[in-house]
Design an enzyme around this catalytic site. Sequence first.
Site, short mmCIF file in Angstrom:
data_model
loop_
_atom_site.label_atom_id
_atom_site.label_comp_id
_atom_site.label_asym_id
_atom_site.label_seq_id
_atom_site.Cartn_x
_atom_site.Cartn_y
_atom_site.Cartn_z
N PRO A 25 0.93 -1.19 -0.10
CA PRO A 25 -0.10 -0.13 -0.02
C PRO A 25 0.81 1.31 0.13
O PRO A 25 1.85 1.45 0.84
CB PRO A 25 -0.71 -0.12 1.26
CG PRO A 25 -0.27 -0.97 1.98
CD PRO A 25 0.51 -1.97 1.15
N CYS A 107 3.59 3.32 8.63
CA CYS A 107 3.72 4.61 8.16
C CYS A 107 4.53 5.47 8.96
O CYS A 107 4.39 5.72 10.04
CB CYS A 107 2.44 5.36 7.79
SG CYS A 107 2.81 6.82 6.85
N ASP A 209 12.53 -2.23 -0.90
CA ASP A 209 13.71 -2.23 -1.90
C ASP A 209 13.55 -3.36 -3.05
O ASP A 209 14.52 -3.95 -3.31
CB ASP A 209 15.00 -2.25 -1.27
CG ASP A 209 15.38 -0.90 -0.50
OD1 ASP A 209 14.66 -0.02 -0.56
OD2 ASP A 209 16.22 -0.94 0.34
#
Length: 327
Positions: A25, A107, A209
């Site tokens: 997301p 987040c 990554d």
Amino acid sequence: MKASSLKKSLKIGDVKINSIVALSPLAGITDYVLRKLIREYSNNCLLMTEMISSEALVQRSDTHITFTDEKETPVSFQIEGHKPDLMARSAKILENKASIIDINMGCPINKIVKGNDGCSLMKNPELARDIVVAVKEAVKIPVTCKFRLGWGQDSKNFVEFAQLMQSAGASAVTVHGRTRSQMYSGFADWEEISKLKGEIDIPFIANGDVVSPESALECLEKSKADGVAIGRASMGDLSLLYRIEKYLSDGILLPEPTLEEKISMLRKHLNAQIAFRGEDVGIKFFRKFYPAYIRNIRGGGDYRHRLVTELDYNKIISILNEILSNG
């Protein structure tokens, strides 16, 4: 590790996903349009929505951010907040649309953590547990969590945190291989994620990554994870998740899209945003995607500047044709 030795599917609660690849997301990125276009390549990957504020959702549930259709399945809706009752109510609103409810606990951005949401929950595991319990009691579909290694280098609590989320009822977790203090700098520590192996009984997915089929395999080798989630690398290549799936499942390394194919994807993506949001809003919303689609091309800096400042659709198409003719 060979691709042939990997699992071919994930079981999250009672939801079977015929893939070990997920779309991570991304706020303002993984909207319905991007998910729909990725689904045209991959029938089986787990799609995940952008982060949805539980408070905003409870106040107004009918928005672009919650739009979906049956073709998206399996799709996980990610909610964000720190009030168990509101998180439960927002999950209930989304239950009929979602295959899975995911809770954002990772987040790192200031405006989220200052509100005690996102990664700040890793500093308050008891509250995070209460949120999972409340959401789990509110819905009949699986509940998952996405978080980081910890708040800082000296407070990596992701193993204990994952164990607590499992005991609260989470059916899977996704771990981004950075701490909050790292934000998005440095490199994701895939080997650190491997400490979860044997410590929890639910699937865990590694994130951070992963930009290619080869890096996806390396991530799985080092993290020992059951699956892999791809974030920003999906922005400029709609086929990436499918190519990763193909490599992990069959050992087949499909070529990267050519410049012509990337510009074709860009145009399709732009047109779909305009159809979904209207021309003015769609063009403005799409500006964040241009750099990803034309990365590493000759004269890319000049083209990016022209594209992100251009609001006339026909002139945008003219610039894209110029890119192709000079490619």
